[in-house]
Write a protein that holds these residues in place. Structure first.
Motif, mmCIF file in Angstrom:
data_model
loop_
_atom_site.group_PDB
_atom_site.id
_atom_site.type_symbol
_atom_site.label_atom_id
_atom_site.label_comp_id
_atom_site.label_asym_id
_atom_site.label_seq_id
_atom_site.Cartn_x
_atom_site.Cartn_y
_atom_site.Cartn_z
ATOM 1 N N ARG A 70 7.611 -42.445 21.772
ATOM 2 C CA ARG A 70 8.689 -43.394 22.026
ATOM 3 C C ARG A 70 8.184 -44.659 22.722
ATOM 4 O O ARG A 70 8.617 -45.772 22.421
ATOM 5 N N ASP A 71 7.253 -44.490 23.675
ATOM 6 C CA ASP A 71 6.773 -45.668 24.403
ATOM 7 C C ASP A 71 6.008 -46.621 23.484
ATOM 8 O O ASP A 71 6.054 -47.839 23.666
ATOM 9 N N VAL A 72 5.337 -46.079 22.453
ATOM 10 C CA VAL A 72 4.641 -46.922 21.489
ATOM 11 C C VAL A 72 5.653 -47.715 20.663
ATOM 12 O O VAL A 72 5.496 -48.923 20.447
ATOM 13 N N LEU A 73 6.705 -47.027 20.205
ATOM 14 C CA LEU A 73 7.751 -47.700 19.427
ATOM 15 C C LEU A 73 8.383 -48.831 20.235
ATOM 16 O O LEU A 73 8.597 -49.933 19.721
ATOM 17 N N TYR A 79 9.808 -52.867 10.446
ATOM 18 C CA TYR A 79 8.643 -52.026 10.714
ATOM 19 C C TYR A 79 9.126 -50.643 11.140
ATOM 20 O O TYR A 79 10.113 -50.517 11.880
ATOM 21 N N ALA A 80 8.412 -49.617 10.662
ATOM 22 C CA ALA A 80 8.697 -48.241 11.065
ATOM 23 C C ALA A 80 7.373 -47.500 11.200
ATOM 24 O O ALA A 80 6.308 -48.032 10.841
ATOM 25 N N LYS A 106 14.848 -38.993 8.275
ATOM 26 C CA LYS A 106 14.199 -37.927 9.046
ATOM 27 C C LYS A 106 12.702 -38.166 9.239
ATOM 28 O O LYS A 106 12.134 -37.759 10.258
ATOM 29 N N ASP A 107 12.086 -38.790 8.245
ATOM 30 C CA ASP A 107 10.624 -38.890 8.242
ATOM 31 C C ASP A 107 10.083 -40.203 8.804
ATOM 32 O O ASP A 107 8.864 -40.376 8.884
ATOM 33 N N LEU A 108 10.981 -41.127 9.155
ATOM 34 C CA LEU A 108 10.545 -42.403 9.716
ATOM 35 C C LEU A 108 11.104 -42.608 11.118
ATOM 36 O O LEU A 108 12.246 -42.222 11.405
ATOM 37 N N ALA A 109 10.295 -43.220 11.965
ATOM 38 C CA ALA A 109 10.728 -43.622 13.306
ATOM 39 C C ALA A 109 10.887 -45.142 13.301
ATOM 40 O O ALA A 109 9.885 -45.863 13.220
ATOM 41 N N PRO A 110 12.109 -45.658 13.334
ATOM 42 C CA PRO A 110 12.307 -47.115 13.300
ATOM 43 C C PRO A 110 11.666 -47.808 14.500
ATOM 44 O O PRO A 110 11.656 -47.266 15.609
#
Length: 319
Positions: A258-261, A250-251, A108-112
């Motif tokens: 989203r565009d940065v990820l 990396y996360a 929940k707390d990380l954006a892969p």
């Protein structure tokens, strides 16, 4: 309607411009391990190339402690703006949630962003142990339950869990002897006091080359680039489909645009295609494994479920 349409176009153009302008200041990469550890080395290799590709410093910040939980917590509590990233790995993200209480929820707390590499483990014994392959090894241990011992770098460590998974899948029983670190766990196999372990390619390769350890099989479904002559355990035994490897990726904090990820993921995918980088990772026993953010998200769910099952079936507890 015209005003609404213009507003929508403006938002789209602003988002595109934001992605193109990122990053416009230094990016911090939190590594929850000390310098020189595998996650640290892999993260630095990628950070160097991201800095060259994107024109801003990617500064590694080591925050070790509590098995990676301290640095991971610092990352998830950072602003979700793309300027703080986490060098994520199996221990604090996939394993710890099932072993102990931690101050974050990785799913929940990380954006892969992207997986970087997989780290295969190797089944190794003392050269005097009978048999020269994993098939013979399994047959010997099946015939002699509880006679032999296996070591790990500590209770609940990735090496411990992989060994438990191997034992359970192979139908063998052996006594676990935990150590405080990889080096002593391997040393006592070299000395003949412990029968076997599953440890990383990087940790075992020098000893295998010197003849002080015998490698019987790698834990991954494919051969390791660093140990091409050692077959996968699944290839030479009846453990079809056996595939276990630690991972590094990396996360970012959840909520990062989203565009940065996607931009970071695309750059990492390009970087990991470079032959020179692939060779450098191979020397460390790491096999490149780039992914998209969505692919990594699905992977993290599956990994956490798998480790939870291993921990439950083996009744593993942190003392």
């Amino acid at each position: 309607m015209l005003r609404v349409a213009l507003a929508v176009v403006s938002l789209v153009l602003a988002a595109a411009a934001g992605a193109q302008s990122y990053p416009n200041r230094p990016v911090k990469v939190i590594v929850p391990w000390p310098p020189g550890q595998a996650t640290d080395i892999a993260a630095r290799v990628i950070a160097e190339r991201l800095q060259a590709a994107l024109g801003q410093p990617f500064v590694v910040d080591n925050k070790p402690g509590a098995g990676g939980a301290i640095g991971t917590e610092a990352a998830v509590k950072s602003p979700a703006d793309g300027y703080t990233l986490l060098a994520a790995s199996s221990g604090p993200v996939s394993i710890m949630p099932s072993l102990q209480k931690i101050p974050y929820d990785p799913l929940k707390d990380l954006a892969p962003i992207s997986l970087i590499c997989r780290n295969a483990y190797v089944l190794v014994t003392n050269p005097a142990f009978p048999g020269n392959n994993a098939r013979d090894f399994i047959a010997e241990l099946r015939a002699n339950p509880d006679k032999y011992t296996f070591s790990s770098s500590g209770t609940g460590a990735t090496a411990h869990l992989f060994a438990e998974l191997f034992n359970h899948t192979a139908g063998i029983k052996a006594r676990h002897v935990p150590y405080k670190g990889t080096a002593p766990a391997i040393t006592d196999i070299i000395n003949g006091q412990i029968t076997y372990t599953l440890e990383t390619v990087a940790a075992t390769l020098p000893h295998v080359k010197s003849g002080r350890l015998k490698a019987l099989g790698v834990s991954s479904a494919k051969r390791s680039v660093a140990m091409p002559d050692v077959p996968p355990i699944a290839e030479v035994t009846d453990l079809k489909g056996f595939d276990a490897a630690a991972w590094i990726g990396y996360a970012a904090p959840a909520g990062t645009p989203r565009d940065v990820l996607q931009r970071l993921s695309a750059e990492m995918h390009r970087i990991l295609q470079q032959p020179e980088l692939q060779e450098r990772l191979a020397q460390l026993g790491l096999d490149p494994a780039p992914s998209s953010p969505d692919e990594m998200a699905g992977f993290l769910v599956r990994e956490q479920e798998r480790y939870a099952q291993i921990i439950k079936s083996a009744n593993i507890r942190i003392e």
